[in-house]
Design an enzyme around this catalytic site. Structure first.
Site, PDB file in Angstrom:
ATOM      1  CE1 TYR A  67      -0.660  -2.777   3.438  1.00 21.70           C
ATOM      2  CE2 TYR A  67       1.227  -3.200   4.862  1.00 21.70           C
ATOM      3  CZ  TYR A  67       0.563  -3.388   3.660  1.00 21.70           C
ATOM      4  OH  TYR A  67       1.126  -4.173   2.684  1.00 21.70           O
ATOM      5  CE  LYS A 113      -1.486  -6.423   3.111  1.00 20.95           C
ATOM      6  NZ  LYS A 113      -1.889  -7.210   1.935  1.00 20.95           N
TER       7      LYS A 113
END
Length: 234
Positions: free
Chosen positions: A151, A155
């Site tokens: 993640y 991002k």
């Protein structure tokens, strides 16, 4: 904003749905996507019973051809495209020794490559309208934490990608912003919003930010916006 057209990926619930609602209240027309056609159509009906105002589309952002087809559907239905909100995202959280190859690929393909696909499909239409591109990143795009290697990678990459795209596209009169929220009361990662989420950012709060960005004077561009709950949960 009256009658301008927005395209929102992952718009059937959560942040995407909240932004769609806020834009409709400003007189805009909205196309929302979901991976599942029934979810997209149900959300479109909930937002408005008027198909001339809201369009629901099934699209997989990780599939470039699917995104291209979705943008073509928007242009055929509404005749223009003024705002793109690349919002669709997934999260797999596990220590690196337990994170699977499949989880890694899905996270990167959706959160990073998926945004690339959305941008590539919509660039020509945004050039024509001198429109606005907004990506939905996260505070996880600058703050790493345990069990979030996939993640965080997606991002961090999305924040860098969006800022570089901002420099590429501003010469065409296209504004580009990335919004980086902290905790938001959504269905993300199989969570069901409830009363205990009252302290969190709400989807309508992100909707208000998008409306405020669209109202900003053309000479001014907030290119990266970090958003946090004003008071953390106990």
């Amino acid at each position: 904003m009256q009658d301008k057209v927005a395209y929102i990926t992952g718009g059937s619930k959560g942040i995407g749905f909240g932004v769609a609602k806020a834009l409709l209240e400003q007189g805009m027309r909205v196309a929302i996507t979901s991976r599942h056609e029934d979810a997209a159509l149900a959300a479109a009906r909930e937002l408005s019973g008027d198909p001339s105002r809201v369009l629901g589309i099934a699209s997989q952002v990780a599939d470039a051809a699917s995104e291209q087809k979705a943008i073509e559907a928007v242009l055929e239905h509404f005749g223009q495209l003024d705002l793109v909100l690349a919002n669709a995202g997934v999260g797999h959280f596990a220590p690196i020794d337990q994170l699977s190859y499949e989880q890694w690929r899905e996270t990167i393909d959706t959160n990073l490559t998926g945004v690339f696909n959305t941008v590539k499909a919509s660039i020509d239409a945004l050039k024509a309208s001198k429109g606005y591109l907004i990506t939905l990143a996260s505070l996880a795009g600058t703050n790493f934490f345990e069990n979030a290697s996939a993640y965080n990678a997606s991002k961090f990459g999305l924040v860098g990608f969006t800022q570089a795209v901002m420099l590429d596209l501003r010469k065409y009169g296209i504004k580009v912003t990335t919004i980086m929220p902290g905790s938001v009361a959504t269905h993300f990662n199989n969570h069901t919003p409830n009363e205990a989420d009252a302290w969190k950012i709400q989807p309508e709060d992100i909707g208000q930010i998008v409306v405020d960005l669209l109202r900003m004077h053309p000479r001014t561009l907030p290119s990266k916006i970090e958003v946090r709950p004003s008071q953390p949960g106990k």
